[in-house]
Design an enzyme around this catalytic site. Structure first.
Site, PDB file in Angstrom:
ATOM      1  N   ASP A 116       0.888  -1.194  -0.227  1.00  0.00           N
ATOM      2  CA  ASP A 116       0.220   0.003  -0.205  1.00  0.00           C
ATOM      3  C   ASP A 116       0.755   1.302   0.020  1.00  0.00           C
ATOM      4  OD1 ASP A 116      -2.063   2.005   0.292  1.00  0.00           O
ATOM      5  OD2 ASP A 116      -2.319   1.400   2.394  1.00  0.00           O
ATOM      6  N   MET A 117       0.608   1.990  -1.170  1.00  0.00           N
ATOM      7  CA  MET A 117       1.665   3.308  -0.965  1.00  0.00           C
ATOM      8  C   MET A 117       1.302   4.125  -0.077  1.00  0.00           C
ATOM      9  SD  MET A 117       2.901   2.268  -3.736  1.00  0.00           S
ATOM     10  CE  MET A 117       4.010   3.440  -3.967  1.00  0.00           C
TER      11      MET A 117
ATOM     12  N   ASP B 292      -3.725   2.456  -5.142  1.00  0.00           N
ATOM     13  CA  ASP B 292      -2.210   2.395  -4.650  1.00  0.00           C
ATOM     14  C   ASP B 292      -2.012   1.302  -3.880  1.00  0.00           C
ATOM     15  OD1 ASP B 292      -3.846   3.054  -2.494  1.00  0.00           O
ATOM     16  OD2 ASP B 292      -2.551   4.263  -1.801  1.00  0.00           O
ATOM     17  N   GLU B 293      -2.731   0.207  -4.250  1.00  0.00           N
ATOM     18  CA  GLU B 293      -2.729  -1.314  -3.377  1.00  0.00           C
ATOM     19  C   GLU B 293      -2.559  -2.180  -4.351  1.00  0.00           C
ATOM     20  OE1 GLU B 293      -5.141  -1.092   0.561  1.00  0.00           O
ATOM     21  OE2 GLU B 293      -6.221  -0.824  -0.843  1.00  0.00           O
TER      22      GLU B 293
HETATM   23  N1  DCP Z   1      -8.263   8.864  -1.900  1.00  0.00           N
HETATM   24  C1  DCP Z   1      -9.516   9.886  -2.200  1.00  0.00           C
HETATM   25  N2  DCP Z   1     -10.508   9.889  -1.365  1.00  0.00           N
HETATM   26  C2  DCP Z   1     -10.655   9.065  -0.304  1.00  0.00           C
HETATM   27  C3  DCP Z   1      -9.575   8.449   0.159  1.00  0.00           C
HETATM   28  C4  DCP Z   1      -8.340   8.259  -0.832  1.00  0.00           C
HETATM   29  O1  DCP Z   1      -9.251  10.393  -3.355  1.00  0.00           O
HETATM   30  N3  DCP Z   1     -11.886   9.437   0.427  1.00  0.00           N
HETATM   31  C5  DCP Z   1      -7.307   8.876  -2.622  1.00  0.00           C
HETATM   32  C6  DCP Z   1      -6.071   9.843  -2.247  1.00  0.00           C
HETATM   33  C7  DCP Z   1      -5.082   8.812  -1.519  1.00  0.00           C
HETATM   34  C8  DCP Z   1      -5.364   7.717  -2.089  1.00  0.00           C
HETATM   35  O2  DCP Z   1      -6.600   7.453  -2.878  1.00  0.00           O
HETATM   36  O3  DCP Z   1      -3.711   9.474  -1.478  1.00  0.00           O
HETATM   37  C9  DCP Z   1      -5.000   6.310  -1.411  1.00  0.00           C
HETATM   38  O4  DCP Z   1      -5.882   6.157  -0.513  1.00  0.00           O
HETATM   39  P1  DCP Z   1      -5.380   5.487   0.671  1.00  0.00           P
HETATM   40  O5  DCP Z   1      -6.607   5.232   1.670  1.00  0.00           O
HETATM   41  O6  DCP Z   1      -4.434   4.414   0.643  1.00  0.00           O
HETATM   42  O7  DCP Z   1      -4.883   6.755   1.719  1.00  0.00           O
HETATM   43  P2  DCP Z   1      -3.283   7.458   1.354  1.00  0.00           P
HETATM   44  O8  DCP Z   1      -2.298   6.594   0.616  1.00  0.00           O
HETATM   45  O9  DCP Z   1      -3.539   8.824   1.098  1.00  0.00           O
HETATM   46  O10 DCP Z   1      -2.649   7.292   2.793  1.00  0.00           O
HETATM   47  P3  DCP Z   1      -2.079   6.046   3.712  1.00  0.00           P
HETATM   48  O11 DCP Z   1      -0.660   6.237   3.768  1.00  0.00           O
HETATM   49  O12 DCP Z   1      -2.701   6.142   5.044  1.00  0.00           O
HETATM   50  O13 DCP Z   1      -2.469   4.734   2.883  1.00  0.00           O
END
Ligand code: DCP
Length: 595
Positions: free
Chosen positions: A12-13, A115-116
């Site tokens: 997971d990024m 991103d997963e």
């Molecule tokens: N995203 C979005 N709207 C949301 C949730 C996420 O547009 N309600 C987008 C922004 C995030 C990306 O998807 O960067 C990936 O979501 P993740 O839930 O994996 O969260 P992040 O990668 O940002 O953070 P983490 O490091 O906690 O995984």
């Protein structure tokens, strides 16, 4: 291969969108940042926040201004907009960079979201065993054990080192596979960083559920191993809804039904008890899961199941005229079209079904589909508009649309694989000719379960644009499906009441035309083919392209029956004047809708 001996990883990024922006503007590396979508109220809503900003208490969902109050140095990147709509291409391209690295190194990679990715490492681990590597703690500089919660680095090293030696010495080597999996993931995460510039975290376990769960234990830039011996004590502290697949209504239902808070509390229920309450399949799934057994395979899937674009129109931004709706149908169609074209060139496939989702002011969500005969912006836009117009309560000539629209989404799916460019053109031109000869103005089918696979995730992964790249749920039985469905309950198909704007004469003439055309349409029962859908009304297998016409046949037929009934009531009523006995279906419908 024994399924209990699989080695599965979830990558997971970390704060993905922020990293994508920082890669473009490296001067912000190491600084507290977030990404907001739309330049609207109070600095826009944050959809991604990096870990530097999280230390100040900034969270996803906050407004940009609120984040700046908590962290004055907070920098906000804005999602690009095209035609007033978020454009996520930048993040999709970055995601493709990551998947290129994964695919070049592993055979079995499943894209779970933007991103997963799940990776089945079982075979890779077996191969690695033959190399008889002597691994040391230095090979695991970012690895944690799920059962060890220490934040002190020396303690992590000491505990991990002991475990590492134990599992290299252990005769049964139950954990040795996981150790080798963790080694491979340490390597690939370094490669991802070197080749894309992005950091990520990972979970390594025996199945997808555990890998997903433990991936979040030590974010960012770290990975966690979930051993089978960790299951009981970790599950005793894991809220039911933290388990993938139990996050939404299904999880709420489990909590309510069994009066539990943590997943481990379900251990006291026998298989029989779980099955009695939840049905055979789901009861069994849960019984095994709480013992750490879950067999959902990693599917070798790198492509999206659907390509979609959507837009919310909250409050006063609602769409209340046909002109506004037409404009937005065009913008969304253009977005989907561009991505479909790119997808066709890259992946040699083409989408067969267009699905339109719309939320009205009445809170009803409509989901309707029609076949894709050709990739064309105008065609997508017109099909979408035609579907939406069916729900307009005003006269066909009016520009006003009621009830107003608060959300429109269009999604292209049901891909046909292995199409080469030449044959695509041929295929389209043949289909278009065929369909145009038999399809009338109505070109719509009810969407049944087309999208559930990708839309099931309990978390709305994107507030404005539905990415449709979400992890698939492992759950298959009726109990869970029911609750996943209940999330969908608002998706009411307003079929009959809204079609009442169609005039009697057009229905009758359509009906007779269809009846005479029925033999031309491919209604062969029991055909098992990706191109066929079973009609829920007559249970015939219908060629997907002919389904709109077929549905309309049923609809027209039902209306005809209703019209006949009404006419006979009208005829027998002494209070009705003679001239009204020949009234049209139109007047019947109008009368009915006034009631
Ligand atoms: N995203 C979005 N709207 C949301 C949730 C996420 O547009 N309600 C987008 C922004 C995030 C990306 O998807 O960067 C990936 O979501 P993740 O839930 O994996 O969260 P992040 O990668 O940002 O953070 P983490 O490091 O906690 O995984």
């Amino acid at each position: 291969m024994n399924i209990d001996h699989r080695v599965i990883a979830l990558i997971d990024m970390d704060c993905f969108y922020v990293q994508v922006e920082q890669r473009l503007q490296p001067e912000f590396l190491g600084k507290p940042c977030g990404v907001s979508q739309y330049y609207t109220w109070k600095g826009g809503g944050l959809i991604a926040v990096n870990y530097e900003a999280r230390d100040f208490g900034v969270k996803r969902g906050m407004r940009g201004e609120q984040a700046k109050e908590l962290c004055p140095d907070f920098h906000i990147f804005h999602v690009q907009e095209v035609n007033g709509k978020a454009n996520l291409n930048r993040y999709r391209d970055a995601s493709a960079d990551v998947f290129r690295v994964l695919n070049a190194n592993f055979k079995l990679v499943e894209k779970a979201s933007i991103d997963e990715a799940y990776i089945d490492l079982t075979e890779d681990v077996q191969k690695l065993k033959d190399k008889k590597l002597q691994l040391t703690i230095n090979d695991f500089s970012t690895t944690h054990l799920a059962g060890c919660t220490t934040k002190i680095e020396d303690e992590r090293i000491e505990i991990l080192n002991k475990w590492l030696n134990d599992c290299q010495l252990d005769d049964e080597k139950r954990n040795y596979d996981l150790l080798l999996g963790a080694y491979l993931i340490e390597q690939i995460r370094k490669k991802i960083k070197d080749q894309t510039g992005f950091f990520c975290s990972a979970g390594i376990a025996r199945n997808k559920i555990l890998a997903k769960l433990c991936c979040g234990f030590n974010k960012p830039k770290k990975q966690t191993i979930f051993t089978q011996s960790d299951i009981d004590h970790i599950f005793d502290k894991t809220p039911v809804q933290k388990i993938q697949g139990l996050g939404g209504k299904a999880g709420e239902r489990v909590v309510e039904l069994f009066q539990v808070e943590y997943i481990g509390q379900l251990r006291k229920y026998s298989l029989d008890m779980l099955q009695t309450s939840m049905g055979e399949k789901d009861g069994c799934w849960l019984f095994n899961l709480i013992r750490g057994i879950e067999t959902t395979p990693v599917n070798n899937r790198n492509l999206y199941k659907s390509i979609s674009a959507s837009k919310n129109f909250p409050g006063k931004t609602c769409l209340d005229t046909i002109d506004k709706i037409r404009t937005w149908c065009h913008h969304l169609a253009e977005d989907v079209f561009n991505r479909l074209e790119k997808d066709r060139a890259e992946n040699k496939r083409r989408a067969k079904l267009l699905t339109v989702i719309c939320t009205l002011a009445t809170n009803e969500t409509i989901t309707r589909s029609c076949p894709i005969n050709e990739y064309s912006i105008d065609r997508f836009a017109n099909d979408t508009l035609r579907i939406l117009k069916q729900y307009n309560k005003n006269s066909l000539t009016s520009n006003i649309f009621t009830p107003v629209i608060h959300h429109i989404g269009i999604s292209a799916g049901k891909f046909l694989d292995n199409i080469n460019t030449k044959s695509i053109a041929d295929l389209f031109s043949k289909q278009t000719t065929k369909i145009e000869t038999i399809i009338s103005t109505e070109n719509i089918i009810n969407c049944q379960e087309e999208e559930e696979e990708e839309d099931d995730n309990e978390e709305d992964n994107n507030t404005e644009e539905n990415i449709l790249e979400k992890p698939t749920l492992p759950i298959q039985g009726d109990f869970f499906r029911k609750f996943q469905k209940s999330d969908e309950q608002t998706k009411i198909q307003l079929k009959s009441e809204n079609k009442t704007t169609t005039s009697s004469s057009s229905i009758t003439s359509f009906f007779s035309r269809y009846t005479s055309n029925e033999n031309i349409l491919n209604c062969s029962p029991n055909k098992i083919d990706d191109h066929y859908i079973t009609c829920s009304k007559c249970h015939k297998s219908i060629l997907i392209w002919n389904m709109p016409e077929h549905e309309d046949f049923h609809y027209a037929h039902e209306l005809q029956i209703e019209e006949n009934k009404t006419n006979s009531i009208i005829k027998s009523s002494k209070t009705i004047k003679r001239k009204n006995t020949n009234q049209t279906l139109d007047s019947f419908i109008n009368k009915k809708s006034k009631i």
